[in-house]
Design an enzyme around this catalytic site. Structure first.
Site, PDB file in Angstrom:
ATOM      1  N   HIS A  76       6.298  41.584 -13.333  1.00  0.00           N
ATOM      2  CA  HIS A  76       5.262  40.767 -12.727  1.00  0.00           C
ATOM      3  C   HIS A  76       5.677  40.361 -11.313  1.00  0.00           C
ATOM      4  O   HIS A  76       6.856  40.435 -10.934  1.00  0.00           O
ATOM      5  CB  HIS A  76       5.015  39.518 -13.567  1.00  0.00           C
ATOM      6  CG  HIS A  76       4.207  39.779 -14.796  1.00  0.00           C
ATOM      7  ND1 HIS A  76       3.850  38.773 -15.678  1.00  0.00           N
ATOM      8  CD2 HIS A  76       3.675  40.913 -15.305  1.00  0.00           C
ATOM      9  CE1 HIS A  76       3.135  39.286 -16.667  1.00  0.00           C
ATOM     10  NE2 HIS A  76       3.022  40.585 -16.462  1.00  0.00           N
ATOM     11  N   GLU A  78       5.888  37.388  -9.854  1.00  0.00           N
ATOM     12  CA  GLU A  78       6.827  36.272  -9.756  1.00  0.00           C
ATOM     13  C   GLU A  78       8.251  36.711 -10.035  1.00  0.00           C
ATOM     14  O   GLU A  78       9.202  36.296  -9.351  1.00  0.00           O
ATOM     15  CB  GLU A  78       6.440  35.151 -10.725  1.00  0.00           C
ATOM     16  CG  GLU A  78       5.052  34.579 -10.495  1.00  0.00           C
ATOM     17  CD  GLU A  78       4.005  35.235 -11.375  1.00  0.00           C
ATOM     18  OE1 GLU A  78       3.125  34.502 -11.867  1.00  0.00           O
ATOM     19  OE2 GLU A  78       4.063  36.477 -11.578  1.00  0.00           O
TER      20      GLU A  78
END
Length: 346
Positions: A76, A78
């Site tokens: 992802h 992040e």
């Protein structure tokens, strides 16, 4: 005269006015969210089935980590940004276009937990995740660790996640309709000749739009008459061929998927972005069904007079049905042609 620069300036002013309404502390928050939304383009559409998300870790006004959803959905955004930032993430601000996920997955940890472990001071979120496994839980988990989490509803971030949000809210992909016409609204000569109405620059941009889509759809008449390849003819993107769909009740060649009617796009739950290229009957069918979210209108400075019209009958019962439906959001020049981009107001 409207220019691309003036359009960008207007959008920037709008973002800054909206910053206060979105509970963002500074104009910088709006700018960093807009930058993250632009970065998210790198993940589209290769991130599917996950949305194309982007994240920036900012410390002292400098980006110390950045990330976007990788092909196949992992890592992802992040996780990528925080890994790049390392220890510099402690006390920094994380800007992320979509709320950090709160659910565990065999493919990776919950991003909300990664954010807490990284020790950032603030998290500025562009859009709340509509996925019920996260929907507010990501921000709650971050806040529970004493980290400030704020900012929801940023229009740039929502725009970058249009396909994901359309699937969540409407149960179908986000639909872009492309029309390439003469000044008098024709897509071909009376005998069907249409190559080429627009020039190389406009056609290259249209191929860029193809590359951003999960699938391209044409009508059965176009398939039979032109046997289009629907490939992407841009350097470095030749291998990225979106799925090919055709609006027809008949048989289709290998490599094509038939849809019996426009409403069948509600069955495409694995797709986020659909690019409709026409012709006139197919374009009108999607417009009549009110399934077009974005309209790309390429116009060449030519007059065909008596050519084939861009649209079939929309079956309007009055002019009132035509007004207040489309908002001009961008205008660009691809000399000698122009492009106007409209979004459906809902």
């Amino acid at each position: 005269m409207w220019t691309r620069w003036s359009a960008r300036s207007q959008r920037t002013k709008l973002r800054l006015r909206q910053a206060k309404a979105l509970n963002l502390r500074t104009e910088d928050d709006a700018r960093w969210l807009a930058a993250a939304a632009a970065l998210a383009e790198r993940g589209r559409p290769l991130s599917r089935p996950n949305p194309a998300v982007a994240a920036l870790v900012v410390a002292g006004g400098t980006v110390v980590g950045r990330g976007w959803t990788q092909p196949g959905g992992r890592p992802h955004a992040e996780a990528m940004a925080l890994a790049q930032a390392g220890d510099r993430a402690r006390g920094a601000t994380l800007y992320v276009t979509l709320e950090p996920c709160a659910h565990q997955s065999p493919r990776g940890p919950a991003c909300a937990d990664l954010v807490v472990a990284a020790g950032v001071a603030r998290v500025v979120v562009g859009v709340t995740d509509p996925d019920p496994r996260t929907a507010g839980r990501g921000k709650a988990r971050v806040r529970g660790a004493g980290i400030v989490a704020e900012g929801v509803g940023d229009p740039c971030c929502a725009g970058s996640l249009a396909g994901y949000l359309a699937q969540a809210a409407l149960g179908r992909p986000h639909v872009t309709l492309k029309l390439a016409t003469s000044l008098d609204g024709c897509i071909a000569l009376a005998d069907g000749t249409s190559r080429w109405i627009t020039g190389p620059a406009a056609r290259a941009h249209a191929h860029r739009e193809r590359a951003r889509a999960d699938a391209i759809l044409v009508g059965g008449g176009t398939l039979r008459a032109d046997a289009p390849a629907l490939d992407v003819r841009l350097p470095g993107l030749e291998d990225h061929a979106p799925d090919r769909l055709v609006l027809t009740g008949g048989a289709v060649p290998d490599g094509w998927t038939a849809l019996p009617d426009p409403q069948a796009i509600h069955e495409l739950r694995h797709m986020q972005y659909l690019f409709v290229e026409g012709g006139a009957e197919t374009a009108a069918a999607f417009l009549r069904a009110d399934l077009v979210d974005r309209l790309l209108l390429y116009r060449a400075p030519v007059l065909l007079g008596g050519g084939k019209p861009a649209l079939a009958d929309l079956q309007l019962s009055g002019l009132w049905q035509a007004h207040d439906r489309w908002l001009l959001t961008d205008r660009r020049s691809f000399a000698p042609d122009t492009l106007e981009i409209f979004t459906r107001t809902r």
